[in-house]
Structures are given as C-alpha cells and as structure tokens.
Design an enzyme around this catalytic site. Structure first.
Site, PDB file in Angstrom:
ATOM      1  N   ARG A 151       0.871  -1.172   0.000  1.00  0.00           N
ATOM      2  CA  ARG A 151       0.000   0.000   0.000  1.00  0.00           C
ATOM      3  C   ARG A 151       0.911   1.226   0.000  1.00  0.00           C
ATOM      4  NH1 ARG A 151      -2.100  -3.467   4.096  1.00  0.00           N
ATOM      5  NH2 ARG A 151      -4.187  -4.274   3.619  1.00  0.00           N
ATOM      6  N   LYS A 175      -2.062  -2.400   7.995  1.00  0.00           N
ATOM      7  CA  LYS A 175      -3.242  -1.916   8.695  1.00  0.00           C
ATOM      8  C   LYS A 175      -3.337  -2.535  10.084  1.00  0.00           C
ATOM      9  CE  LYS A 175      -6.312  -0.794   4.824  1.00  0.00           C
ATOM     10  NZ  LYS A 175      -7.629  -1.091   4.189  1.00  0.00           N
ATOM     11  N   HIS A 243      -2.334   2.358  -5.779  1.00  0.00           N
ATOM     12  CA  HIS A 243      -3.007   1.087  -5.539  1.00  0.00           C
ATOM     13  C   HIS A 243      -3.082   0.238  -6.807  1.00  0.00           C
ATOM     14  CE1 HIS A 243      -4.616  -0.471  -1.835  1.00  0.00           C
ATOM     15  NE2 HIS A 243      -5.569  -1.105  -2.484  1.00  0.00           N
ATOM     16  N   ARG A 246      -0.344  -2.192  -6.654  1.00  0.00           N
ATOM     17  CA  ARG A 246      -0.651  -3.265  -5.689  1.00  0.00           C
ATOM     18  C   ARG A 246      -1.594  -4.283  -6.337  1.00  0.00           C
ATOM     19  NH1 ARG A 246      -1.165  -4.678  -0.129  1.00  0.00           N
ATOM     20  NH2 ARG A 246      -3.303  -5.099   0.569  1.00  0.00           N
ATOM     21  N   HIS A 269      -3.872  -9.180   3.848  1.00  0.00           N
ATOM     22  CA  HIS A 269      -5.321  -9.237   4.038  1.00  0.00           C
ATOM     23  C   HIS A 269      -5.646 -10.092   5.257  1.00  0.00           C
ATOM     24  CE1 HIS A 269      -6.222  -8.382  -0.504  1.00  0.00           C
ATOM     25  NE2 HIS A 269      -5.999  -7.292   0.189  1.00  0.00           N
ATOM     26  N   TYR A 278      -9.159 -11.498  -6.709  1.00  0.00           N
ATOM     27  CA  TYR A 278      -8.132 -11.671  -7.738  1.00  0.00           C
ATOM     28  C   TYR A 278      -8.290 -12.981  -8.500  1.00  0.00           C
ATOM     29  CZ  TYR A 278      -6.087  -7.612  -5.574  1.00  0.00           C
ATOM     30  OH  TYR A 278      -5.900  -6.341  -5.077  1.00  0.00           O
TER      31      TYR A 278
END
Length: 297
Positions: A151, A175, A243, A246, A269, A278
C-alpha cells in the site's frame, strides 16, 4: 395495487400493530406500507402465498429488486420491513416459523480491481529512467511497490532497517499495526540499492527509506503525484494510482498460478475473502485468452 384478500388482511393487521403497539411515525408507516404492498403484489403475480414462502423466496425477491437498480440502502430497508412483518405474523401465531430468519442482503458484485498488464508495468518503469536522482528514487519506489504489493502508506513508511537487500525481503507495518515480511526480487533489490547509493544524509529523526527533496519522509500524496506523472510519460491511458501497482502485483501472481493463501499473506489481508477478488481477475484473463486464441470463440 389491488392485493388478494388474505394478503390485504395480513398487511392491515401488521399496520395496525405498528400504529397502536409500536406507535411508529406516519412517515415510517407509509414506508412500511409501500414496501410491503410491492412485496405482496410480487407474490400475487407469482401465485405464491405469503404464509408459505421460504427464505429462498425472500432472497430471490431481493435479488430481483437489486437487479432492477434498487440501491443497497433501500434493499436494507426492504429487509427490515420483511423481517418486522414476518416476526409479527410469528408472534400472532399466524406462522409456525419465520422465513426471514438468517435472511441476508444480496451483495452487489464487486468491481474487478484495475491493474496494469505486465507490458504496461514495464513501460511505466522504463519511462521513469535513472538519469536524475529523483528518477532513481522513483524507480526504486515503483520497483519495491510492485515487487511486494505494498500500500502507498506502507511504501512511504518503510524504515531503513526494515529492508534486507542481501536476503531479499522487506518488513512492512500494515493496517492495524500488523507487521508482515514480504520477499522482493532482484530487480527491486538492485533499484533500491542504486537509490541507497545516492540517498541524501538526513537528520537522525528521519528513519524512513524514502525521503523527499527536503530530506523528510516521502508523503503518500507526493508519491501519488509522481506515479501519475510517470504513467502519463509512459503513455498509459488508464488511470494509474499507487493502488494500481498493488492490484497489478496480486493479479499477476494469481494469473501465473500463485497460491491464494500466499498472496493473502503477502498483501496483508486479514480475510481470504478479500483476496478472492483476484481469482476473478485471473478468470477474466483466461477468458480473454480463450476469446483471442481459440479458433471457435
């Protein structure tokens, strides 16, 4: 809309309950009435008894409404009306079971993430060049972002002591403060090594790998502008953001057969469900290849 007698009586009993027992506002009463008249009218056309519907029937109805362009907020309101209606009928012992139990809102199909082709990534990196110190820095940032699927906040936040160019990995703070280790390839390692050879001396307080011309930590906004300029220089017509790289990282891995769990771990994730988008990208890639090369497509 004219409803069958039984449906009309059920609706009137429910609306009376809302007026007297729950003392809802006139506006709320009108909303319930409109939504349930629409629902009961739908059942009437399908020759279905509102007392014999299943959860699948309710889900199908919501899907039809969603497919007709009804927005998610309205769908949520319809669900609330259906739940209240059937809970009332259950409390009145008109029903023996509630078909709205475990009812879920049909989710809007997620848009596939925008990503660059391998050729476009190559064009983007080539367009940057390595003649000026700014270009060397941007090339290193782009190579690292694409190599590790970072990110933009993770990229600009990478610390000098968080990258090992000999072994080939970068430690990332993602995150929620979750740390992960992501491998990086030779091209990214060489690009970062080249940048480190000309990285300016900075105050001890600046711990980040990438710094601005003012010898401060590079900001996400600054990098956003730089990648947009690089995409324009490369002649890429798509809208390119940090992004996008990414998404390109993940899409190219999946297209080439990478294990989804490994991709999930590298992206950071928390749920595999987020990474599964994806797989759709991979499928669309196969569909395009089939359409292009199969003799009878």
């Amino acid at each position: 809309m004219e409803l069958p007698k039984e449906s009309h009586e059920l609706l009137e009993a429910f609306l009376q309950h809302l007026r007297v027992d729950r003392a809802v506002s006139p506006r709320t009463l009108i909303n319930y009435s409109i939504e349930l008249v629409t629902y009961l009218g739908h059942l009437s056309k399908a020759a279905k008894n509102p007392l014999k519907v299943t959860r699948e029937d309710l889900t199908e109805y919501l899907w039809q409404r969603r497919s007709g362009g009804v927005q998610p907020a309205s769908i949520a309101r319809y669900m609330a009306s259906l739940r209240s209606f059937y809970r009332f009928l259950l409390s009145e012992e008109t029903l023996s079971s509630d078909p709205s139990t475990l009812l879920r809102s049909p989710r809007k199909a997620e848009k596939l993430p925008r990503y660059l082709t391998v050729e476009e990534v190559s064009r983007l990196l080539t367009a940057v060049g390595t003649f000026k110190s700014r270009n060397i820095r941007l090339r290193a940032m782009l190579e690292l972002m694409y190599a590790a699927g970072l990110r933009v906040s993770e990229l600009t936040g990478v610390r000098l002591d968080a990258i090992d160019l000999k072994v080939g990995y970068v430690r990332v703070l993602g995150k929620g403060g979750k740390e992960r280790v992501v491998p990086i390839g030779e091209r990214a390692r060489l690009a970062v090594q080249g940048y480190l050879g000309q990285r300016p001396e900075t105050p001890a307080s600046v711990k980040t790998l990438f710094v601005s011309d003012r010898k401060r930590a590079m900001s996400p906004v600054q990098f956003w502008r730089l990648i947009r300029m690089a995409a324009k220089k490369a002649g890429i017509q798509k809208t390119v953001s940090p992004h996008t790289l990414r998404h390109s990282f993940a899409s190219h891995l999946v297209q080439n057969g990478a294990d989804l769990r490994a991709v999930q771990e590298m992206l950071g994730h928390s749920s595999i469900a987020t990474t599964q988008i994806y797989t759709h990208v991979g499928q669309s890639h196969l569909q395009e290849a089939h359409k292009k090369f199969h003799p009878r497509s």
